[in-house]
Write a protein that holds these residues in place. Structure first.
Motif, PDB file in Angstrom:
ATOM      1  N   UNK A 243       0.807  -1.208   0.000  1.00 16.36           N
ATOM      2  CA  UNK A 243       0.000   0.000   0.000  1.00 16.36           C
ATOM      3  C   UNK A 243       0.846   1.266   0.000  1.00 16.36           C
ATOM      4  N   UNK A 244       2.110   1.160   0.318  1.00 15.02           N
ATOM      5  CA  UNK A 244       2.922   2.350   0.524  1.00 15.02           C
ATOM      6  C   UNK A 244       3.597   2.860  -0.747  1.00 15.02           C
ATOM      7  N   UNK A 245       3.773   2.019  -1.719  1.00 11.59           N
ATOM      8  CA  UNK A 245       4.567   2.461  -2.861  1.00 11.59           C
ATOM      9  C   UNK A 245       3.891   2.161  -4.186  1.00 11.59           C
ATOM     10  N   UNK A 246       4.302   2.902  -5.162  1.00 15.33           N
ATOM     11  CA  UNK A 246       3.806   2.676  -6.524  1.00 15.33           C
ATOM     12  C   UNK A 246       4.547   1.492  -7.118  1.00 15.33           C
ATOM     13  N   UNK A 247       3.925   0.870  -8.084  1.00 12.61           N
ATOM     14  CA  UNK A 247       4.572  -0.253  -8.751  1.00 12.61           C
ATOM     15  C   UNK A 247       5.722   0.243  -9.611  1.00 12.61           C
ATOM     16  N   UNK A 248       6.790  -0.533  -9.614  1.00 17.45           N
ATOM     17  CA  UNK A 248       7.942  -0.176 -10.414  1.00 17.45           C
ATOM     18  C   UNK A 248       7.696  -0.561 -11.867  1.00 17.45           C
ATOM     19  N   UNK A 249       7.871   0.399 -12.749  1.00 18.59           N
ATOM     20  CA  UNK A 249       7.613   0.150 -14.161  1.00 18.59           C
ATOM     21  C   UNK A 249       8.867  -0.382 -14.830  1.00 18.59           C
ATOM     22  N   UNK A 250       8.719  -1.497 -15.480  1.00 20.53           N
ATOM     23  CA  UNK A 250       9.875  -2.106 -16.135  1.00 20.53           C
ATOM     24  C   UNK A 250      10.156  -1.403 -17.450  1.00 20.53           C
ATOM     25  N   UNK A 251      11.442  -1.346 -17.771  1.00 22.10           N
ATOM     26  CA  UNK A 251      11.816  -0.774 -19.049  1.00 22.10           C
ATOM     27  C   UNK A 251      11.584  -1.811 -20.145  1.00 22.10           C
ATOM     28  N   UNK A 252      10.915  -1.412 -21.203  1.00 20.18           N
ATOM     29  CA  UNK A 252      10.637  -2.344 -22.294  1.00 20.18           C
ATOM     30  C   UNK A 252      11.252  -1.808 -23.575  1.00 20.18           C
TER      31      UNK A 252
ATOM     32  N   UNK B  71       4.147  -6.774 -16.714  1.00 21.57           N
ATOM     33  CA  UNK B  71       4.768  -5.513 -17.135  1.00 21.57           C
ATOM     34  C   UNK B  71       5.425  -4.777 -15.965  1.00 21.57           C
ATOM     35  N   UNK B  72       5.034  -5.105 -14.740  1.00 18.65           N
ATOM     36  CA  UNK B  72       5.669  -4.457 -13.587  1.00 18.65           C
ATOM     37  C   UNK B  72       5.502  -5.330 -12.347  1.00 18.65           C
ATOM     38  N   UNK B  73       6.380  -5.141 -11.386  1.00 22.73           N
ATOM     39  CA  UNK B  73       6.335  -5.890 -10.135  1.00 22.73           C
ATOM     40  C   UNK B  73       6.654  -4.948  -8.991  1.00 22.73           C
ATOM     41  N   UNK B  74       6.011  -5.190  -7.806  1.00 24.71           N
ATOM     42  CA  UNK B  74       6.117  -4.237  -6.699  1.00 24.71           C
ATOM     43  C   UNK B  74       7.443  -4.300  -5.966  1.00 24.71           C
ATOM     44  N   UNK B  75       8.088  -5.463  -5.923  1.00 25.61           N
ATOM     45  CA  UNK B  75       9.406  -5.556  -5.300  1.00 25.61           C
ATOM     46  C   UNK B  75      10.465  -5.538  -6.392  1.00 25.61           C
ATOM     47  N   UNK B  76      11.433  -4.648  -6.238  1.00 25.64           N
ATOM     48  CA  UNK B  76      12.434  -4.453  -7.264  1.00 25.64           C
ATOM     49  C   UNK B  76      13.327  -5.677  -7.413  1.00 25.64           C
TER      50      UNK B  76
ATOM     51  N   UNK C  24       8.233 -14.578   3.349  1.00 25.02           N
ATOM     52  CA  UNK C  24       6.831 -14.399   3.707  1.00 25.02           C
ATOM     53  C   UNK C  24       6.230 -13.096   3.249  1.00 25.02           C
ATOM     54  N   UNK C  25       7.040 -12.225   2.605  1.00 22.45           N
ATOM     55  CA  UNK C  25       6.500 -10.940   2.165  1.00 22.45           C
ATOM     56  C   UNK C  25       5.680 -11.118   0.893  1.00 22.45           C
ATOM     57  N   UNK C  26       4.916 -10.092   0.552  1.00 24.11           N
ATOM     58  CA  UNK C  26       4.036 -10.137  -0.611  1.00 24.11           C
ATOM     59  C   UNK C  26       4.644  -9.355  -1.770  1.00 24.11           C
ATOM     60  N   UNK C  27       4.309  -9.775  -2.973  1.00 28.94           N
ATOM     61  CA  UNK C  27       4.712  -9.055  -4.179  1.00 28.94           C
ATOM     62  C   UNK C  27       3.511  -8.996  -5.105  1.00 28.94           C
ATOM     63  N   UNK C  28       3.302  -7.849  -5.708  1.00 28.05           N
ATOM     64  CA  UNK C  28       2.189  -7.696  -6.642  1.00 28.05           C
ATOM     65  C   UNK C  28       2.737  -7.525  -8.049  1.00 28.05           C
ATOM     66  N   UNK C  29       2.160  -8.258  -8.999  1.00 27.66           N
ATOM     67  CA  UNK C  29       2.576  -8.139 -10.395  1.00 27.66           C
ATOM     68  C   UNK C  29       1.382  -7.667 -11.216  1.00 27.66           C
ATOM     69  N   UNK C  30       1.678  -6.844 -12.186  1.00 31.57           N
ATOM     70  CA  UNK C  30       0.651  -6.328 -13.095  1.00 31.57           C
ATOM     71  C   UNK C  30       0.900  -6.899 -14.482  1.00 31.57           C
ATOM     72  N   UNK C  31      -0.181  -7.405 -15.068  1.00 32.81           N
ATOM     73  CA  UNK C  31      -0.079  -8.010 -16.400  1.00 32.81           C
ATOM     74  C   UNK C  31      -0.815  -7.142 -17.421  1.00 32.81           C
ATOM     75  N   UNK C  32      -0.288  -7.159 -18.644  1.00 31.89           N
ATOM     76  CA  UNK C  32      -0.938  -6.382 -19.711  1.00 31.89           C
ATOM     77  C   UNK C  32      -0.625  -7.009 -21.063  1.00 31.89           C
TER      78      UNK C  32
END
Length: 699
Positions: free
Chosen positions: A579-588, A678-683, A691-699
């Protein structure tokens, strides 16, 4: 009278005396039995039967999400009343019981156990301690299935004497904060001592009879008063953040061979402490939680340049100075009232702005500003510190809180250099927690609140007492001053002394601190280093202070010693808080629409598809997972995965492949969208927090 008659008289007199003595003994026995019998029976009973305390089970200490930090585990001693079992039960089970006791305790042979039990039964003893060694609850349940013992207390005579032992499931994690208890189950330090009243419960009492051998057997006659279990206390500690903070601190103190180090992580809006770690150096060179430097007297010292924040706020509130105003600091050396103040930069900073003076922590600039604006008005400066809430204890929930020491003009030790030296963090004594509370106020839009570490005390699910952070100061400064100092704190990391911890993912705001240590009335070349701040700077959620005392080696300043620890903690907190950070956008890379879309995935699958479609592809020493590099209608494969303890880069992969890789690394995966990642929350490449969570965005 002849000799024979003389001897006969003497014999008769002797017999008469023995007879009279025997009559006296019989008479005394008769008197004791019939006349004084009740009295002596009562006295005997008082010696062998009395009421004793039954200790209450101590309450649990739990983390913010319910993990046990300290609990009481039951242990038992095995005793037996050998006279209870009937002859049939006794004869059938004695051999097997003696064998099992011998196998379990390994201290006597089966024959010895059998002989001891038989002797006690023949002597009609009511109590026999079979073994004084403690057993746990699981072993007790096992023993309850053994011959004779399985018949229970009233048919088999088994007696399990319970005692509780305190246990910390997370071992050394936060041990000094949690605290410990003594042999009387009373808290000695930490939360165990601070909340002993709530945790201890209320002891009961029961009637016990003293048995041969010195043991006490409960009589269970219905007169017993049951104990009341202690309350559980729920802390604000996040066990994952505690692990992160303590781990980072341990590496720092061992790397720098420091005297001690401490860290506190606090939630800005609530004042809840999420992690508190203290590590002191042992005689053998190792480190352990031996003292709470965050709160206690031993951690109270000259705060150094972190104290420039309240000094700057006092200047901004008292005067009309602007961050763009100039100060000529010359060559970095300034003589004032016979004393010399130096800047850390050789040759000085020359002419700089007020903003730059704060960012680069110029001692000379602050001494000059205090001389120009508070000379002759020392009491006014002290009044600002009073108003800020820096001169009074916080009223923290844990015992042993250090009282801040702020020197005043009426003190005997006040001198002509005291005021400017105070402004840069000398001639005062503050605990790390007090400094953090003030920095937290800046992050919290000026509201200074009391840090808390316990949210509630409860019995089962019913809250008996609830605690909230008390407001110390609704507004430590004006909105104008608040805006200015927040930009200054950000500038320290962007351009100033802490620029080494700057990163592109989120902003940190804070201040480095380095002060020389006072020994035998003189300042030495031994340093107290610190970094206090908050993150993310644009929307603060956590504040934190790191202190490393007495670092050895060539790195001895707050920017080099304490600030990196702050960043390591902040990075890991940022990575696990979705909740604290924006998703890191991968360079394509740009792709040709004529060429098939190939990005990343399982090597054998991708190579098979490319070969089937006639697409040129190549690569050497490849691993299981690869990324495609498209050039001139040809694909070159490159290895995709990071090291085992690092976050993998799954950009370009299908959800199936991404899930397989991330979950095998111990990460909890959340996803949204369709297509490829296209992006993932943990760099990628950062250290994995299990045990931590990671969020991935697909497109």
């Amino acid at each position: 009278m002849n000799i024979k008659n003389s001897i006969l008289v003497r014999v008769r007199i002797a017999f008469l005396m023995v007879f009279l003595f025997s009559l006296a003994v019989v008479g005394k026995i008769f008197h004791l039995q019939l006349v004084q019998g009740d009295k002596w029976r009562h006295m005997a009973q008082e010696k062998t039967i009395n009421f004793q305390k039954v200790k209450a089970t101590r309450g649990n200490i739990i983390s913010d999400n319910g993990n046990l930090l300290a609990t009481s585990l039951p242990f038992y001693r095995l005793a037996l009343d050998p006279s209870v079992a009937d002859n049939k039960l006794y004869k059938q089970g004695l051999d097997s019981l003696a064998y099992l006791l011998s196998v379990h305790f390994k201290d006597r042979s089966p024959e010895e156990y059998k002989r001891r039990i038989n002797n006690a039964r023949q002597e009609k003893r009511k109590y026999l301690m079979l073994n004084s060694r403690m057993i746990n609850y699981q072993t007790k349940k096992q023993m309850e299935t053994w011959p004779i013992l399985r018949a229970g207390r009233y048919k088999g005579g088994v007696i399990f004497e319970r005692t509780d032992r305190r246990f910390n499931p997370f071992a050394a994690l936060g041990t000094r904060t949690i605290g410990y208890v003594n042999q009387q189950s009373k808290g000695v330090v930490g939360l165990e001592a601070s909340f002993n009243k709530q945790l201890a419960g209320k002891d009961g009492q029961a009637l016990f009879q003293r048995m041969a051998g010195g043991g006490w057997k409960p009589l269970n006659d219905g007169s017993e008063v049951p104990p009341e279990q202690g309350w559980d206390i729920q802390t604000t500690i996040d066990i994952n953040l505690q692990d992160v903070a303590q781990d980072a601190l341990y590496r720092a103190v061992t790397d720098h061979q420091a005297n001690y180090g401490c860290v506190v992580v606090m939630e800005v809006a609530t004042g809840e402490i999420k992690a508190m770690a203290n590590l002191g150096k042992l005689k053998n060179g190792g480190y352990a939680e031996t003292y709470n430097f965050v709160v206690g007297q031993q951690g109270r010292t000259d705060p150094g340049s972190t104290f420039k924040l309240p000094s700057m706020i006092a200047l901004l509130e008292e005067t009309q100075i602007e961050p763009t105003d100039s100060i000529d600091t010359g060559n970095g050396t300034f003589r004032y009232n016979g004393a010399v103040m130096n800047d850390s930069k050789p040759g000085g900073y020359g002419k700089i702005t007020v903003q730059q003076a704060f960012e680069h922590s110029s001692n000379v600039a602050f001494v000059m500003m205090m001389r120009d604006h508070f000379r002759g008005k020392a009491q006014r400066y002290i009044e600002y510190l009073d108003a800020f809430g820096l001169t009074r204890p916080l009223g923290f929930q844990m015992l042993g809180e250090a009282v801040p020491y702020i020197k005043r003009p009426e003190d005997k030790t006040w001198s002509g250099i005291t005021l400017p030296w105070m402004a840069v963090g000398y001639e005062s004594k503050m605990s790390p927690l007090h400094i953090l509370a003030f920095y937290n106020a800046i992050a919290n839009n000026g509201k200074m609140i009391q840090p808390i570490i316990v949210k509630e005390a409860r019995i089962t699910d019913n809250a008996e007492e609830q605690y909230q952070a008390r407001v110390i100061n609704e507004k430590v400064c004006s909105d104008r001053t608040l805006r200015i100092v927040r930009k200054m704190l950000e500038g320290v990391v962007e351009r100033g002394t802490a620029k080494s911890i700057r990163n592109n993912d989120y902003k940190i705001a804070g201040k480095t601190g380095t002060s020389q240590k006072l020994k035998d009335g003189r300042y030495t070349r031994e340093y107290y280093t610190s970094f206090a701040g908050y993150f993310p700077a644009d929307k603060p959620k956590y504040s934190c202070i790191v202190v490393i005392d007495g670092p050895q080696g060539y790195r001895q300043y707050g920017a080099e010693v304490a600030a990196p620890v702050f960043k390591e903690i902040a990075d890991k907190v940022y990575a696990r808080d979705l909740e604290m950070h924006k998703l890191l956008t991968a360079e394509t890379a740009p792709e040709s629409t004529a060429f098939p879309l190939v990005k990343a995935g399982h090597f054998e699958d991708l190579r098979y598809l490319c070969n089937q479609m006639g697409i040129s592809n190549h690569g050497r020493e490849l691993e299981e997972w690869v990324v495609a590099n498209v050039s001139d209608n040809s694909i070159s494969w490159k290895n995709k995965l990071a090291r085992k303890d690092e976050v993998p880069d799954v950009t370009g992969m299908t959800l199936k492949d991404a899930l397989y890789i991330l979950e095998n690394q111990g990460l909890k995966v959340n996803y949204r969208g369709r297509g490829r990642v296209v992006s993932q929350s943990q760099q990628a490449g950062t250290h994995i927090l299990p045990g931590s969570s990671i969020e991935v965005v697909l497109n």
